[in-house]
Design a protein around this motif. Structure first.
Motif, mmCIF file in Angstrom:
data_model
loop_
_atom_site.group_PDB
_atom_site.id
_atom_site.type_symbol
_atom_site.label_atom_id
_atom_site.label_comp_id
_atom_site.label_asym_id
_atom_site.label_seq_id
_atom_site.Cartn_x
_atom_site.Cartn_y
_atom_site.Cartn_z
ATOM 1 N N UNK A 14 0.736 -1.126 0.041
ATOM 2 C CA UNK A 14 0.005 -0.102 -0.061
ATOM 3 C C UNK A 14 0.873 1.285 -0.154
ATOM 4 N N UNK A 15 1.053 1.968 -1.054
ATOM 5 C CA UNK A 15 1.802 3.330 -1.368
ATOM 6 C C UNK A 15 1.263 4.263 -0.455
ATOM 7 N N UNK A 21 5.086 6.501 7.021
ATOM 8 C CA UNK A 21 5.109 5.079 6.687
ATOM 9 C C UNK A 21 4.210 3.990 7.345
ATOM 10 N N UNK A 22 3.886 4.850 8.622
ATOM 11 C CA UNK A 22 2.765 3.966 9.417
ATOM 12 C C UNK A 22 1.409 3.730 8.696
ATOM 13 N N UNK A 23 1.058 4.581 7.684
ATOM 14 C CA UNK A 23 0.011 4.614 6.896
ATOM 15 C C UNK A 23 0.118 3.706 5.519
ATOM 16 N N UNK A 24 1.231 3.120 5.383
ATOM 17 C CA UNK A 24 1.469 2.217 4.196
ATOM 18 C C UNK A 24 1.847 0.745 4.648
ATOM 19 N N UNK A 66 10.915 10.339 -1.621
ATOM 20 C CA UNK A 66 9.904 10.414 -0.732
ATOM 21 C C UNK A 66 8.663 9.633 -0.925
ATOM 22 N N UNK A 67 8.431 8.741 -1.748
ATOM 23 C CA UNK A 67 7.293 7.997 -2.361
ATOM 24 C C UNK A 67 7.323 6.858 -1.838
ATOM 25 N N UNK A 68 6.282 6.141 -1.099
ATOM 26 C CA UNK A 68 6.624 4.775 -1.070
ATOM 27 C C UNK A 68 5.434 4.093 -1.982
ATOM 28 N N UNK A 102 1.238 -11.823 4.297
ATOM 29 C CA UNK A 102 0.182 -11.947 5.100
ATOM 30 C C UNK A 102 0.467 -11.545 6.669
ATOM 31 N N UNK A 103 1.805 -11.632 6.862
ATOM 32 C CA UNK A 103 2.289 -11.429 8.270
ATOM 33 C C UNK A 103 2.181 -9.787 8.484
ATOM 34 N N UNK A 104 2.623 -9.204 7.273
ATOM 35 C CA UNK A 104 2.633 -7.719 7.555
ATOM 36 C C UNK A 104 1.218 -6.832 7.113
ATOM 37 N N UNK A 105 0.313 -7.827 6.796
ATOM 38 C CA UNK A 105 -1.153 -7.432 6.648
ATOM 39 C C UNK A 105 -1.383 -6.892 5.401
ATOM 40 N N UNK A 106 -0.852 -7.397 4.284
ATOM 41 C CA UNK A 106 -1.469 -7.545 3.000
ATOM 42 C C UNK A 106 -2.756 -8.171 2.748
#
Length: 227
Positions: A14-15, A21-24, A66-68, A102-106
């Protein structure tokens, strides 16, 4: 020679903004975790007696400092001698990538995609033992004793193995022809110089005696096999 498979992998996240970064879900971080985890496939899932290689040759993700980004693409090469080892590695690549995602919430519909470029897949090259024994004798007589050297197996790959068909029912034998100046080869054996590799821009076969030796070897083999 080993079997070779070209594998394409897409890691999705999620970019967002690099300052938040906490929103991605950063796919570059996911890719880094995945690459490190893939290294344990060979070291922990494959028998130490079965040679295998997993190499990430290409990784691309993101467009700006500066873009994820929301996606990373990777290209891998997988090498093995045994079909079952190859199949296990391919399965483990996808399993590992999806487990980390999956462990990272994808989300389930954003799981990594692992695909094999079937058109580029080639089987192992296995030289027929009886054919080796026969032709080595022929070449030692034709080219002189000691002209033929047995090489150790390597993880490089060639589509030559297709000539034998998947079940190796057609006897086949791949040979390499020395293409380096003998003096340089002797120096390299002593550690005095380093010879360029096959894919080096400096690789330049010496035309003579390379072509003449290869031609004599092939003609001698045909005359013996077809007599």
């Amino acid at each position: 020679l080993a079997s070779v498979d070209s594998v394409d992998v897409s890691i999705f996240g999620v970019g967002g903004h690099g300052a938040y970064p906490h929103m991605t879900i950063d796919p570059i971080v996911l890719a880094a975790e995945t690459i490190l985890a893939w290294q344990t496939i060979v070291s922990r899932e494959i028998s130490p007696l079965d040679p295998a290689v997993v190499t990430v040759g290409s990784i691309h993700g993101g467009t700006k400092h500066n873009v994820i980004s929301d996606e990373v693409k990777m290209q891998l090469t997988v090498r093995a001698y045994k079909r079952e080892v190859r199949d296990h590695i391919i399965e483990a690549l996808g399993r590992t990538a999806k487990g980390i995602a999956a462990a990272r919430g994808v989300a389930p519909d954003r799981m990594p995609v692992v695909s094999v470029e079937e058109a580029e897949s080639i089987p192992s090259t296995v030289n027929d033992p009886k054919l080796i024994e026969r032709l080595v004798t022929v070449w030692n007589k034709t080219l002189g004793a000691g002209s033929v050297q047995q090489m150790e197996p390597v993880m490089g790959g060639e589509d030559f193995g297709l000539y034998a068909l998947p079940d190796h029912r057609i006897p086949a034998m791949m040979v390499w022809v020395g293409a380096v100046d003998p003096a340089k080869a002797a120096s390299a054996a002593k550690g005095e110089v380093t010879l360029p590799s096959l894919h080096s821009a400096l690789f330049a076969p010496v035309p003579d005696p390379t072509i003449r030796t290869g031609t004599r070897a092939v003609v001698a083999a045909v005359l013996d096999l077809m007599r």
